[in-house]
Design an enzyme around this catalytic site. Sequence first.
Site, PDB file in Angstrom:
ATOM      1  N   LYS A 194     -18.605  19.295 -23.797  1.00  9.69           N
ATOM      2  CA  LYS A 194     -18.314  18.162 -22.910  1.00  9.69           C
ATOM      3  C   LYS A 194     -16.948  18.438 -22.293  1.00  9.69           C
ATOM      4  O   LYS A 194     -15.914  18.179 -22.890  1.00  9.69           O
ATOM      5  CB  LYS A 194     -18.296  16.862 -23.719  1.00  9.69           C
ATOM      6  N   GLU A 269      -6.662  19.835 -31.676  1.00  4.00           N
ATOM      7  CA  GLU A 269      -5.450  20.354 -31.049  1.00  4.00           C
ATOM      8  C   GLU A 269      -4.952  19.253 -30.138  1.00  4.00           C
ATOM      9  O   GLU A 269      -5.588  18.937 -29.129  1.00  4.00           O
ATOM     10  CB  GLU A 269      -5.760  21.606 -30.229  1.00  4.00           C
ATOM     11  N   CYS A 303       0.232  22.100 -23.411  1.00  7.49           N
ATOM     12  CA  CYS A 303       0.471  21.415 -24.682  1.00  7.49           C
ATOM     13  C   CYS A 303       1.694  21.989 -25.386  1.00  7.49           C
ATOM     14  O   CYS A 303       2.426  21.265 -26.046  1.00  7.49           O
ATOM     15  CB  CYS A 303      -0.760  21.531 -25.567  1.00  7.49           C
ATOM     16  N   GLU A 401       5.270  12.606 -24.737  1.00  9.79           N
ATOM     17  CA  GLU A 401       4.731  13.748 -23.989  1.00  9.79           C
ATOM     18  C   GLU A 401       4.518  13.337 -22.527  1.00  9.79           C
ATOM     19  O   GLU A 401       3.810  12.381 -22.240  1.00  9.79           O
ATOM     20  CB  GLU A 401       3.401  14.198 -24.596  1.00  9.79           C
TER      21      GLU A 401
END
Length: 507
Positions: A194, A269, A303, A401
């Site tokens: 997906k 992750e 990331c 973030e």
Amino acid sequence: MTSSTDTTVVPAHHYVPENLPTHIQHYINGKFVDSVGGATFDVLDPVSNENYATAAAGQKEDIDLAVAAAREAFANGPWPKMKPRERARILNRIADAVEAQEARLAELETFDTGLPITQSRGQALRAAENFRFFADLIVAQFDDAMKVPGAQINYVNRKPIGVAGLITPWNTPFMLESWKLAPALATGNTVVLKPAEFTPLSASLWAQIFKDAGLPDGVFNLVNGLGEEAGDALVKHPDVPLISFTGETTTGQTIFRNAAANLKGLSMELGGKSPCVVFADADLDAAVDSALFGVFSLNGERCTAGSRILVERAIYEEFCEKYAARAKNIVVGDPHDPKTEVGALVHPEHFAKVASYVEIGKSEGRLLAGGGRPKGLPTGNYIAPTVFADVAPDARIFQEEIFGPVVAITPFENDDEALSLANNTRYGLAAYIWTQDLTRAHNFSQNVEAGMVWLNSHNVRDLRTPFGGVKASGLGHEGGYRSIDFYTDQQAVHITLGTVHTPKFGA
Ligand code: NAD
């Protein structure tokens, strides 16, 4: 938002690759199909922010079909039972095909994500390398056997698990998909992928690549759609024992809760706010180069970005000055232009989020570069590389973030303070350390709360090492043999050699 006048720009023109699909479908059991109920969603490109295609929006019934196909291919198809060398041949053909399509993949990826074309090119080669790596690994793979003299021989029977659900984000989509597809398939599982709804374009290339390489129908299935619909149905499906997820920490928490009912294997992750720590004895020019690349490559949408730069007081002002001067020189603009170093952010929603952090930063730090939309790029999701200095550890731009071209610089006085600043966030993905002092480097590495540490370098991967984060940055590690472990069951088989002492109950 305000505009940034000191940014170097290349003007954007609306480059549209040839033969672009106007509709993107699912791929289930070897066929391209639409959603059963006909639902679609719009897909836009980040330079014009205009819809260029619709994509099938997978719902529960579409996930059910994809999982049923994958389940059938696992239970009754040849894939899980093939010899590793046979599977490896197909994986290598996949890698060849990815490499052969490098130019096409790169232009589609750049068009859909806004990543600079020079950086998209690298992604295709890395995707191919992931397949080659796991092809090699499964051929060389062996498992433990243990002897208890005179009593037992015990061995590990490693088995693929079943249907793996793979849920991926929009930054470097094709490469991150390969990162999950390669080990999941190499170990004999079947999959339902997906991909992220912002960037479904490149994922649709997998279907033909896999078919041409000889992957049996039903082994790879692709369902497009929104996370809350298609992703959610995949996570909750009882016939999907594994979910490998890469994305935001909050999404990971939702998936963790939703996977509990079926006790799934989870690999996550998640987000990061990684420190780049520069000590006064570092090679300053190399540190500046690396710390710039570490946060401004991939548009800052990475990331492992070193998005908090911690600099020892003795070199702080010199570092800030050099860093800001270079940040102003970074070329922003048309993602398809090879001169471009920072392209367009993926989507107007993400642009709005990053832009809001730029505004927040203006009251939390000293603005040294950027600070808004580059002058000369009035439309598209462009943000000038933005540098804030003197950022306090409780500032939002230090803690949260941002996932864009925005960096916070903070001074420190000594090693203890550097370590406590480095560890002062909920995240723990990567850490970058710049020093010539080996003892300090090793001690700092031991104590920093990060899944991965690089000394005197930005993120350069060795595919054999574990990849993953600690704290809010992830759960479990993939990479090398860890991926093989995640995608397989290790069954212990005990063979009795002698007489077993059995207490005689009821005798
Ligand atoms: P996201 O969490 O919004 O979406 C990721 C994927 O999850 C998408 O496919 C989305 O459709 C799906 N999803 C969303 N809600 C879901 C739900 N309820 N159930 C199931 N699936 C759902 O993340 P994003 O914005 O696409 O990606 C950016 C994030 O990814 C950043 O936080 C970044 O740090 C992280 N990331 C981490 C790594 C890593 O290796 N640690 C790598 C790349 C990106």
